[in-house]
Design a protein around this motif. Structure first.
Motif, PDB file in Angstrom:
ATOM      1  N   ARG A   1      45.269 -81.237 -22.825  1.00 16.35           N
ATOM      2  CA  ARG A   1      45.431 -79.948 -23.510  1.00 16.35           C
ATOM      3  C   ARG A   1      44.182 -79.553 -24.291  1.00 16.35           C
ATOM      4  N   LEU A   2      43.279 -80.497 -24.520  1.00 16.93           N
ATOM      5  CA  LEU A   2      42.047 -80.197 -25.252  1.00 16.93           C
ATOM      6  C   LEU A   2      40.846 -80.026 -24.340  1.00 16.93           C
ATOM      7  N   PHE A   3      40.646 -80.972 -23.445  1.00 14.84           N
ATOM      8  CA  PHE A   3      39.440 -80.994 -22.632  1.00 14.84           C
ATOM      9  C   PHE A   3      39.635 -80.217 -21.339  1.00 14.84           C
ATOM     10  N   PRO A   4      38.558 -79.610 -20.838  1.00 14.37           N
ATOM     11  CA  PRO A   4      38.669 -78.775 -19.649  1.00 14.37           C
ATOM     12  C   PRO A   4      38.941 -79.567 -18.373  1.00 14.37           C
ATOM     13  N   SER A   5      39.841 -79.046 -17.585  1.00 14.84           N
ATOM     14  CA  SER A   5      40.099 -79.492 -16.213  1.00 14.84           C
ATOM     15  C   SER A   5      40.176 -81.004 -16.051  1.00 14.84           C
TER      16      SER A   5
END
Length: 134
Positions: free
Chosen positions: A29-33
């Motif tokens: 939910r925080l870091f991209p992809s």
């Protein structure tokens, strides 16, 4: 790079922090992809992609009285995520990434993820509470 966001929640802060201390919940939910995440106790490993750049990392979760500290290291730099009780119904998320170049590349994606998290947090926590029977 440093990003901070205060998010209001409708659930008990202790329960929210307990759920958010699970890297399989919070890291995607925080870091991209994020394409893969594995957790073993308080340690975790993940893979993801920012645009055309793939990255992978590992980290550890520390749970304390004041909140949750997630320390991570990737092949594009390392950093810390702090999840803290802000007041009776809000949490403060602070993300600090040491490598400014890659941090700034990911800033837009992380900000977008934080906005999605803010929008969906209450429903996500509700579903996790049902799943975990909390």
């Amino acid at each position: 790079m440093k990003i901070e966001k205060v998010i209001k929640v409708n659930h008990e802060i202790d329960v929210v922090l307990q759920i958010m201390s699970d890297p399989t919940f919070i890291i995607p939910r925080l870091f991209p992809s994020i394409s893969e995440i594995k957790a073993n106790g308080d340690e975790f490993y993940f893979k993801g992609k920012i645009g055309f750049l793939s990255y992978e990392g590992k980290g550890r979760v520390f749970v304390g009285v004041e909140g949750v500290r997630i320390v991570y290291e990737t092949d594009k730099g390392s950093g810390i995520v702090l999840l803290q009780r802000f007041d009776d119904n809000s949490i403060k998320i602070t993300l600090q990434h040491e490598n400014d170049f890659y941090g700034n590349l990911g800033r837009l994606a992380v900000n977008s993820n934080l906005n999605k998290l803010e929008k969906n947090i209450n429903e996500d926590i509700r579903l996790e509470r049902i799943k975990r029977k909390i």
